[in-house]
Design an enzyme around this catalytic site. Structure first.
Site, PDB file in Angstrom:
ATOM      1  N   LYS A  67      43.090  30.272  42.044  1.00 38.18           N
ATOM      2  CA  LYS A  67      42.266  31.162  41.236  1.00 38.18           C
ATOM      3  C   LYS A  67      40.976  30.516  40.707  1.00 38.18           C
ATOM      4  CE  LYS A  67      44.999  34.938  40.697  1.00 38.18           C
ATOM      5  NZ  LYS A  67      46.219  34.600  41.399  1.00 38.18           N
ATOM      6  N   GLU A  86      40.469  40.909  33.912  1.00 36.78           N
ATOM      7  CA  GLU A  86      41.808  41.485  33.906  1.00 36.78           C
ATOM      8  C   GLU A  86      42.768  40.394  34.349  1.00 36.78           C
ATOM      9  OE1 GLU A  86      39.804  41.549  36.482  1.00 36.78           O
ATOM     10  OE2 GLU A  86      41.200  40.673  37.939  1.00 36.78           O
ATOM     11  N   SER A 123      49.393  28.817  47.933  1.00 36.42           N
ATOM     12  CA  SER A 123      48.381  29.246  46.960  1.00 36.42           C
ATOM     13  C   SER A 123      48.601  28.713  45.551  1.00 36.42           C
ATOM     14  CB  SER A 123      48.320  30.775  46.937  1.00 36.42           C
ATOM     15  OG  SER A 123      49.606  31.326  46.692  1.00 36.42           O
TER      16      SER A 123
HETATM   17  C1  LIG Z   1      47.244  35.464  41.894  1.00 33.34           C
HETATM   18  C2  LIG Z   1      48.018  34.725  42.880  1.00 33.34           C
HETATM   19  C3  LIG Z   1      48.233  35.236  44.182  1.00 33.34           C
HETATM   20  C4  LIG Z   1      47.830  36.610  44.618  1.00 33.34           C
HETATM   21  O1  LIG Z   1      46.469  36.885  44.556  1.00 33.34           O
HETATM   22  P1  LIG Z   1      45.555  36.986  45.843  1.00 33.34           P
HETATM   23  O2  LIG Z   1      44.285  37.531  45.295  1.00 33.34           O
HETATM   24  O3  LIG Z   1      46.202  37.884  46.815  1.00 33.34           O
HETATM   25  O4  LIG Z   1      45.398  35.611  46.371  1.00 33.34           O
HETATM   26  C5  LIG Z   1      48.889  34.437  45.101  1.00 33.34           C
HETATM   27  N1  LIG Z   1      49.356  33.217  44.767  1.00 33.34           N
HETATM   28  C6  LIG Z   1      49.189  32.699  43.532  1.00 33.34           C
HETATM   29  C7  LIG Z   1      49.726  31.346  43.232  1.00 33.34           C
HETATM   30  C8  LIG Z   1      48.513  33.427  42.548  1.00 33.34           C
HETATM   31  O5  LIG Z   1      48.357  32.909  41.333  1.00 33.34           O
END
Ligand SMILES: *Cc1c(COP(=O)(O)O)cnc(C)c1O
Length: 401
Positions: free
Chosen positions: A92, A114, A379
């Site tokens: 993020k 948000e 992610s």
């Molecule tokens: C917010 C989040 C996501 C999902 O958001 P995307 O915009 O689809 O990337 C995925 N993995 C993690 C660790 C997140 O914090």
């Protein structure tokens, strides 16, 4: 950027995207678009961002070969792009830092954002603290209750957290209320957390997240002397997936797969898999696939993973589906939890439940792909999910394998 060719200047990706907003919102979006187009290739802007990526975020993030997991599955070799090693534990911040610099160039004094699970809220609070800007985060009342620690983190970094109390009291309502506040305050900048919303946001968020694949493609080539056969990312709104796919789109031999939250199953209300189960429609100012009920209204969505339960999705990912360039799978809660434990146990890496959806697809696909390579976007890290897993274990909803 390789994906630029797929969008015209109105912000369409094929049939998806666009800008379905009021005239007063259009004025504000035009201002943001002009700023982005002016600075995205500006030398000083890029130097400032690069410095933050390096010294605040901890970039570049490494690629890690999962030797134990790959051996256990007995098929493809599985690699991870370690976005979990970013400051704050997820991808993020890549986007929050980029947009913060746009807000600064626009002379804005107030950041509005948000948040669903709170991960984007934490990133927005952090970059606001770093640059001394006022920060207001809108979060569904239900999410505030579920994500106590993230709410506390935002407050510690000086942000005000406002509860969205309408409807399902989750992310969709938080977006509605944040947009209202943004229109009312001309000194504010809307820091959108995913590759969704009206033009120019899907383009801006993908641009700043594409650092993931800019690094990953080169790192992978250096490490293995080849490109991956398959790249997998989880899909909530689509920011980590668009970022992970961006620099592989032109590599036609690289399969791109998005893992959506399949929740409890394919029934309306039991998942948030807008690409797999949704239909075309307009929500929050843009056209894309949306989880709709039988009456054609936005359906309530569900996922074990609070960061994935948004009823629509990035218009670029929607177009990649239409073009057949990317494919999408729905991963159930059960499969995600299995992947969560499997990576923890075999490699000593606890993944975010969101990322575990991407990993689950790699675990399914690997046995049938002997001699091939799969690159998964990890992610985020799973520390934030340990509490939730602990509660599920206590209630005997799941078992530790
Ligand atoms: C917010 C989040 C996501 C999902 O958001 P995307 O915009 O689809 O990337 C995925 N993995 C993690 C660790 C997140 O914090």
């Amino acid at each position: 950027m390789s994906t630029q060719s797929q969008e015209n200047k109105l912000g369409y990706f094929g049939r998806h995207g666009g800008q379905f907003v009021s005239p007063e919102m259009k004025v504000r979006l035009d201002e943001v678009a002009a700023c982005f187009n002016k600075y995205k290739n500006d030398k000083d802007f890029l130097a400032e961002l690069d410095n933050l990526y390096k010294h605040f975020c901890g970039r570049p993030t490494p690629i890690f070969y999962c030797e134990n997991l790959s051996k256990q599955l007995g098929g493809a070799d599985i690699y991870l792009k370690r976005e979990d090693l970013n400051h704050l534990g997820a991808h993020k911040l890549n986007n929050a830092l980029g947009q913060l610099l746009l807000a600064k160039r626009l002379g804005k004094k107030h950041i509005i954002a948000e948040t669903g699970a709170g991960q984007h809220g934490v990133a927005a609070a952090a970059v606001s603290a770093l640059y001394g800007l006022k920060c207001t985060i809108y979060m569904g009342e239900e999410d505030i209750r579920r994500q106590e620690l993230n709410v506390l983190r935002m407050r510690m970094m000086g942000a005000e957290v406002i509860a969205a109390t309408s409807g399902q009291k989750t992310l969709k309502e938080a977006v509605d209320e944040a947009l209202d506040a943004y229109i009312k305050d001309k000194d504010s900048y809307y820091l959108l957390g995913s590759a969704v919303g009206p033009y120019p946001y899907p383009e801006i968020v993908r641009h700043f997240q594409s650092i993931i694949s800019l690094e990953a493609r080169e790192q992978f080539l250096t490490m293995t002397n080849s490109l991956p056969d398959m790249v997998v990312a989880c899909v909530g709104g689509g920011s980590n997936a668009t970022g992970m796919f961006a620099n592989f789109i032109d590599d036609k031999d690289v399969a791109l797969v998005g893992a959506e939250p399949g929740g409890r199953g394919s029934k309306v209300g039991d998942n948030a898999a807008s690409l797999v189960h949704g239909k075309e429609g307009i929500l929050h100012g843009f056209k894309s696939y949306i989880c709709l009920d039988d009456k054609g209204e936005v359906a309530p969505v569900y996922s074990i993973s609070a960061g994935l339960d948004y009823p629509s999705v990035s218009p670029e990912l929607a177009n990649l589906k239409d073009l057949g360039r990317a494919s999408y799978v729905a991963i159930t809660d059960k499969e995600a939890i299995n992947a969560f434990f499997m990576l923890s146990k075999t490699q000593g890496i606890i993944p975010a439940l969101e990322s575990a959806h991407a990993l689950a697809h790699a675990i399914h696909a690997a046995p049938g792909m002997k001699g091939k390579k799969i690159l998964v976007c990890l992610s985020g890290r799973g520390d934030k999910d340990v509490d939730q897993i602990s509660n599920m274990l206590k209630q005997n909803l799941i078992q530790m394998p």
